[in-house]
Design an enzyme around this catalytic site. Structure first.
Site, mmCIF file in Angstrom:
data_model
loop_
_atom_site.group_PDB
_atom_site.id
_atom_site.type_symbol
_atom_site.label_atom_id
_atom_site.label_comp_id
_atom_site.label_asym_id
_atom_site.label_seq_id
_atom_site.Cartn_x
_atom_site.Cartn_y
_atom_site.Cartn_z
ATOM 1 C CE LYS A 1 -5.117 -6.206 -2.927
ATOM 2 N NZ LYS A 1 -6.537 -6.291 -3.337
ATOM 3 C CB SER B 1 29.855 -19.043 39.440
ATOM 4 O OG SER B 1 29.321 -20.345 39.455
ATOM 5 N NE ARG C 1 21.780 -11.005 19.579
ATOM 6 C CZ ARG C 1 22.672 -10.070 19.925
ATOM 7 N NH1 ARG C 1 23.131 -10.039 21.180
ATOM 8 N NH2 ARG C 1 23.111 -9.211 19.051
ATOM 9 C CE1 TYR D 1 -7.840 -10.022 -10.793
ATOM 10 C CE2 TYR D 1 -8.284 -12.317 -11.351
ATOM 11 C CZ TYR D 1 -8.486 -10.971 -11.573
ATOM 12 O OH TYR D 1 -9.314 -10.559 -12.590
ATOM 13 C CD GLN E 1 -3.155 -2.179 -15.420
ATOM 14 O OE1 GLN E 1 -2.991 -2.811 -14.371
ATOM 15 N NE2 GLN E 1 -4.316 -2.146 -16.066
ATOM 16 C CB ALA F 1 0.652 -8.122 -8.641
ATOM 17 N NE ARG G 1 -11.656 -2.189 -0.415
ATOM 18 C CZ ARG G 1 -12.478 -3.166 -0.779
ATOM 19 N NH1 ARG G 1 -13.484 -3.521 0.014
ATOM 20 N NH2 ARG G 1 -12.296 -3.801 -1.920
#
Length: 496
Positions: A23, A410, A338, A106, A76, A10, A16
């Site tokens: 990615k 109300s 929420r 991968y 790496q 990874a 791209r």
């Protein structure tokens, strides 16, 4: 698999994608791409997992550690090919495996499944192979390494696209990139892989040639479902894989007894859990770790993320996040739940109601046009339409408590912190600023006053005034008929 080591690659930049996000951290189905791969790897219960990171390691590394805390991170620094990446991974292990199996996968293959990896690893071991290749048969092999076999079908090599001859490019069996190795062979081979190729990189696939030269067994195992090994190099490919992943998830749930009215407009994340006899109506998205119990109906046009929906509940045209809905409860349409919303069994959150950090008790109802924030509402209570729980004083949030079996009018406003007792009532239009005792009626409005003639005098010449004058005209005519026209002065009217 106690002697299995898995290496997940990874480290690539994924240029791209044209994104500030690495990615492998792009998400589909509720997980990052590497999250899907690590979930598949976890199904094997390997002894070790090593993830090779490089590009934007400060983002990828913590994400991997969150998902698999036991995974070793190997850095790496310079991406010099897959062979170099595996060498970095083995160097990162304090006790590099000298026996058993090493599986290389991968981080950008989100459709990969644990069952596929298990079957591949077992086939590799059964064959006694030094190297095994998970391959696929595809109609358009462009860009992939090709599996080159001899006339007897024995694997000879893997040839990359840029290094392939015209005849080799015509081969439709491709290398998925997923390889299994005998650990002892791999430890020796990674130091002998060269970079004499078009890209000047160290290809892990060159280990196949080394194994062949040593007379060792090399096998390739075509996977029936080649899409499991498909990677995403740009956002268009990612979207294609996302649609396919969703199709598979939705199909699996339908086969588990869930009714999905329109699979094409239904999205279900990988970690969602659904019970049999759940019904999902069109335009519904179930995201994150959402759980829906049996006989619940969700949708249409509903998005729920990390929510829990109880048995037999009904959720219609609702957006919810981190909410818990009790059994038999009703929500929507056009409700906004929420985080921190809890609705008890058989309760109701109705049309155009927003809730946040609110515990609404069993059988309690908030039917219409209300905001309920930082509140606790007791069982059986009814909150009148247009009610606002005013929880914020401009500096801090405060909580409102409404007791059991209360009835509020109300267009109320509850100015927190305030408590309304069990069985209490409030009048329409009341602003509640002080606690209301149990059983009491709270009102805050003054008696109504009517200023007659105000519109005609203050809004003369307007349509409003004309309407008022027209409405008042019959009363004036009646007064004239009973007065001057029928006899003259007041004394005469009195006599009559």
């Amino acid at each position: 698999m106690s002697d299995l080591t898995v290496i997940v690659l990874a480290a690539g930049g994924g240029t791209r994608m044209k994104s500030k996000t690495p990615k492998v951290l792009h998400r589909i189905g509720g997980r990052s791409m590497i999250g899907h791969v690590l979930a598949a790897v976890g199904a094997l219960e390997p002894a070790r997992v090593v993830t090779v990171i490089g590009h934007q390691r400060e983002l990828v590394g913590p994400h991997v550690s969150e998902l698999r805390p036991e995974a070793v991170l190997a850095v790496q620094d310079e991406q010099l090919g897959t062979g170099h990446a595996v060498r970095v991974a083995l160097d990162a292990l304090a006790d590099a495996p000298r026996e058993g199996t090493v599986l290389v996968a991968y981080g950008d293959t989100p459709l990969l499944e644990g069952a596929t990896l298990r079957a591949f690893t077992e086939a590799h071991r059964a064959a006694g192979a030094a190297v095994s290749i998970l391959s696929g048969i595809v109609p358009e092999p462009f860009g992939y390494g090709r599996i080159v076999r001899d006339g007897d079908g024995v694997v000879q090599a893997i040839v990359e696209e840029k290094d392939a001859s015209d005849a080799e490019r015509a081969i439709t069996e491709i290398n998925s990139g997923i390889l299994a190795f005998d650990a002892a062979f791999l430890l020796d081979a990674v130091g002998r892989i060269g970079n004499d190729n078009a890209k000047g990189e160290y290809y892990l696939t060159d280990a196949v040639g080394l194994a062949r030269e040593a007379g060792l067994v090399v096998t390739a195992h075509p996977v029936d479902d080649a899409l499991q090994t498909e990677g995403a190099n740009d956002r268009a490919q990612l979207a294609d894989l996302g649609r396919e992943l969703n199709r598979r998830i939705v199909t699996r749930w339908m086969r588990e007894g869930v009714s999905v009215m329109d699979p094409a407009t239904t999205w279900i994340d990988a970690d969602v859990v659904l019970a049999p006899d759940v019904t999902i109506l069109p335009g519904t998205q179930l995201l994150g770790a959402t759980v829906v119990a049996e006989d619940a109906v969700v949708g249409p046009d509903t998005t729920l993320e990390d929510c829990e929906i109880g048995a037999g509940a009904r959720v219609v045209r609702t957006h919810g996040q981190l909410a818990v809905i009790g059994a038999g409860a009703s929500v929507g349409p056009f409700a906004y739940l929420r985080p921190g919303t809890q609705l008890g069994a058989d309760g109701k959150i109705g049309t155009f109601v927003e809730t946040k950090n609110a515990a609404i008790g069993e059988g309690a109802k908030v039917p219409h046009l209300s905001y309920v924030g930082d509140a606790e509402i007791g069982e059986g209570t009814n909150i009148g339409a247009g009610t606002i729980f005013a929880n914020y004083d401009g500096v801090a949030k405060h909580r409102t408590t409404v007791g059991r079996q209360a009835r509020t009018g109300s267009n109320n406003t509850f100015v927190a912190p305030v408590t309304i007792g069990d069985g209490a009532s409030t009048g329409g239009g009341t602003v509640v600023r002080r606690n209301v005792p149990p059983g009491a009626l709270a009102v805050s409005t003054s008696p109504q006053r009517n200023l007659e003639g105000w519109v005609v005098s203050r809004r003369a010449g307007t349509a409003q005034a004309a309407a008022a004058e027209a409405a008042l005209a019959p009363a004036a005519g009646e007064q004239s008929e009973n007065g001057r026209e029928l006899g003259g002065d007041p004394a005469e009217r009195a006599e009559s």
